[in-house]
Design an enzyme around this catalytic site. Structure first.
Site, PDB file in Angstrom:
ATOM      1  N   LEU A   6       8.661  21.146   6.871  1.00 28.72           N
ATOM      2  CA  LEU A   6       8.739  20.325   5.659  1.00 28.72           C
ATOM      3  C   LEU A   6      10.214  20.151   5.319  1.00 28.72           C
ATOM      4  CD1 LEU A   6       5.946  21.957   3.419  1.00 28.72           C
ATOM      5  CD2 LEU A   6       5.717  20.301   5.283  1.00 28.72           C
ATOM      6  N   GLY A   7      10.709  18.934   5.497  1.00 32.06           N
ATOM      7  CA  GLY A   7      12.118  18.665   5.231  1.00 32.06           C
ATOM      8  C   GLY A   7      12.919  18.532   6.511  1.00 32.06           C
ATOM      9  N   GLU A 118      14.527  34.875   5.286  1.00 31.06           N
ATOM     10  CA  GLU A 118      15.910  35.282   5.574  1.00 31.06           C
ATOM     11  C   GLU A 118      16.912  34.195   5.201  1.00 31.06           C
ATOM     12  OE1 GLU A 118      18.770  37.524   6.072  1.00 31.06           O
ATOM     13  OE2 GLU A 118      17.081  38.459   7.128  1.00 31.06           O
ATOM     14  N   VAL A 121      18.922  33.617   1.414  1.00 33.28           N
ATOM     15  CA  VAL A 121      20.094  34.334   0.888  1.00 33.28           C
ATOM     16  C   VAL A 121      21.156  34.438   1.980  1.00 33.28           C
ATOM     17  CG1 VAL A 121      20.958  36.513  -0.042  1.00 33.28           C
ATOM     18  CG2 VAL A 121      18.683  35.709  -0.693  1.00 33.28           C
ATOM     19  N   ILE A 125      23.951  34.677   7.375  1.00 34.05           N
ATOM     20  CA  ILE A 125      24.195  36.127   7.392  1.00 34.05           C
ATOM     21  C   ILE A 125      22.854  36.856   7.481  1.00 34.05           C
ATOM     22  CG2 ILE A 125      25.245  38.073   6.185  1.00 34.05           C
ATOM     23  CD1 ILE A 125      26.817  36.060   4.507  1.00 34.05           C
ATOM     24  N   LYS A 194      19.680  34.400  -5.827  1.00 31.44           N
ATOM     25  CA  LYS A 194      19.875  35.183  -4.598  1.00 31.44           C
ATOM     26  C   LYS A 194      20.059  36.667  -4.924  1.00 31.44           C
ATOM     27  CE  LYS A 194      21.988  31.220  -2.259  1.00 31.44           C
ATOM     28  NZ  LYS A 194      23.263  30.585  -1.875  1.00 31.44           N
ATOM     29  N   GLY A 291      25.001  25.664   5.382  1.00 31.46           N
ATOM     30  CA  GLY A 291      25.310  24.770   6.494  1.00 31.46           C
ATOM     31  C   GLY A 291      24.181  24.664   7.501  1.00 31.46           C
TER      32      GLY A 291
END
Length: 402
Positions: A6-7, A118, A121, A125, A194, A291
């Site tokens: 979705l997206g 995951e 946040v 990382i 977050k 990103g």
């Protein structure tokens, strides 16, 4: 292995590129991709899978729904439907987890499916998985973090190039680092959501994001940067929380950090999360916080974990909400700025109320004073007295940490 996405924005494209580049290792088949306007994707390699109709998505057979559209609605409705249909879910949606994580975790558990997040946040990382798995059995005593790349970029540019907040924000919007409406980032809401996810998992009790003390960066000006440099510091938007017996103390706010500290070296779009752990001390995670490639990579890792049947315990979201204390209840230092001040009156009052203080700057337009206090309550009392007596036009503060 079949997934529905979705997206198909920045993160969606990053995920698809990860799937394509790892075909030799993992054969993941994309069943469908939901978008808002499929006319934008006519030349896409996956044009035949793109749809604007959510019913068309759910009518296909797939094992995992990957939600990358963001926001609360309709994302919550779609994820809830998937979990209730016994479909595993991967999401990067920190807004929804901070608001409805308790409900969604409960639904996932009732239907014996996985909910992984995951990518919600820290972008690329890998921080949630180590927190849940690698540090299990340890007591997380506290954490501090830089969790928003947009505000970190703005503050870095203001510091390095002596630009105003307004100038850097405009530039960040033109470059795509900031949204047209940047409120969620610059007011600290994104970082607080977050921080609430991290704190919930770390302290094994639900920590609600709106319970933190929240202060954004929109009032940071060139003079703040000037004082920061004079004091050998940088200004960062920091999220911090600490477990104190049956309470959590926490905030998201702009603070002064010493140039020798780890936080001062985290600039531009980079994020950092630092845990203070009883058995291993300080553990830090640093990387790009947003990103296409970083966040797409995190979503891809969650997909693989589900296919490999690696289960993680996220029951913390369903536990009772813990009380959050907003005030710093220990020794701290702060820079106080008073505009159009009655200098003698302010200094006299500070002399009476604060044991340790130093005048940093004093002129007709502004008075700047460093104070050292036993708790933030003392600062609040001083500022309240000064405001009530009309000794200045405006007063601000920046706490020093680390």
């Amino acid at each position: 292995m079949k997934i529905a996405i979705l997206g198909y924005g920045t993160v969606g494209k990053g995920l698809v590129e990860m799937i394509d580049s790892n075909k030799g290792k993992r054969n993941i088949e994309i069943a469908s991709i939901l978008v808002r306007d499929k006319n934008k994707y006519k030349s896409s390699k996956y044009e035949h899978l793109i749809t604007e109709d959510i019913e068309e998505v759910f009518n296909k057979e797939f094992d995992i729904l990957v939600e990358l559209i963001g926001g609360l609605n309709p994302a919550y409705k779609y994820i809830k439907r998937a979990l209730e249909s016994k479909i595993n879910v991967v999401t990067a949606n920190k807004d929804m987890l901070a608001e409805y994580g308790d409900k969604l975790v409960k639904i996932a558990k009732e239907n014996n499916v996985s909910l992984r997040f995951e990518a919600s946040v820290g972008g690329g990382i890998p921080v949630l998985k180590p927190l849940i798995e690698s540090l299990e059995g340890n007591l997380i005593e506290s954490m501090y973090a830089i969790l928003n790349g947009t505000t970190n970029y703005i503050l870095s540019k203001m510091y390095d190039e002596n630009l105003s907040y307004e100038e850097v924000l405009k530039e960040a919007q033109e470059l795509g680092f900031a949204e047209a409406n940047p409120e969620s980032d610059v007011q600290g809401y994104d970082a607080a959501r977050k921080l609430s996810i991290l704190s919930t998992l770390a302290y094994d009790r639900r920590v609600y994001w709106k319970d933190f003390y929240l202060e954004g960066i929109s009032n940071i000006d060139r003079k703040d940067i000037y004082y920061a440099k004079k004091l050998g510091c940088k200004i960062k938007l920091v999220g911090q929380s600490k477990l104190n017996d049956k309470k959590v103390s926490g905030f998201v706010r702009p603070v002064l950090v010493d140039n020798n500290s780890l936080l001062s070296r985290i600039d531009n779009e980079y994020n950092i999360v630092v845990f203070n752990v009883d058995s291993v001390g300080e553990v830090s995670f640093v990387g790009k916080g947003a990103g296409k490639e970083p966040t797409g990579s995190a979503a891809y890792a969650d997909v693989i974990d589900i296919f490999d049947k690696r289960v993680c315990n996220i029951d913390s979201f369903t536990k009772e909400k813990i009380e959050v204390e907003k005030i710093i209840n220990h020794n701290c230092e702060a820079l106080l700025r008073f505009k159009s001040p009655k200098k003698d009156k302010i200094i006299e009052l500070i002399n009476d109320c604060v044991y340790e203080h130093e005048v940093i700057d004093s002129n007709e337009e502004e008075l700047a004073v460093m104070v050292s206090v036993d708790s933030e309550h003392e600062i609040n009392n001083v500022l309240c007295f000064i405001n009530n007596k009309g000794y200045c036009k405006e007063c601000t503060r920046l706490i020093i940490i680390i």
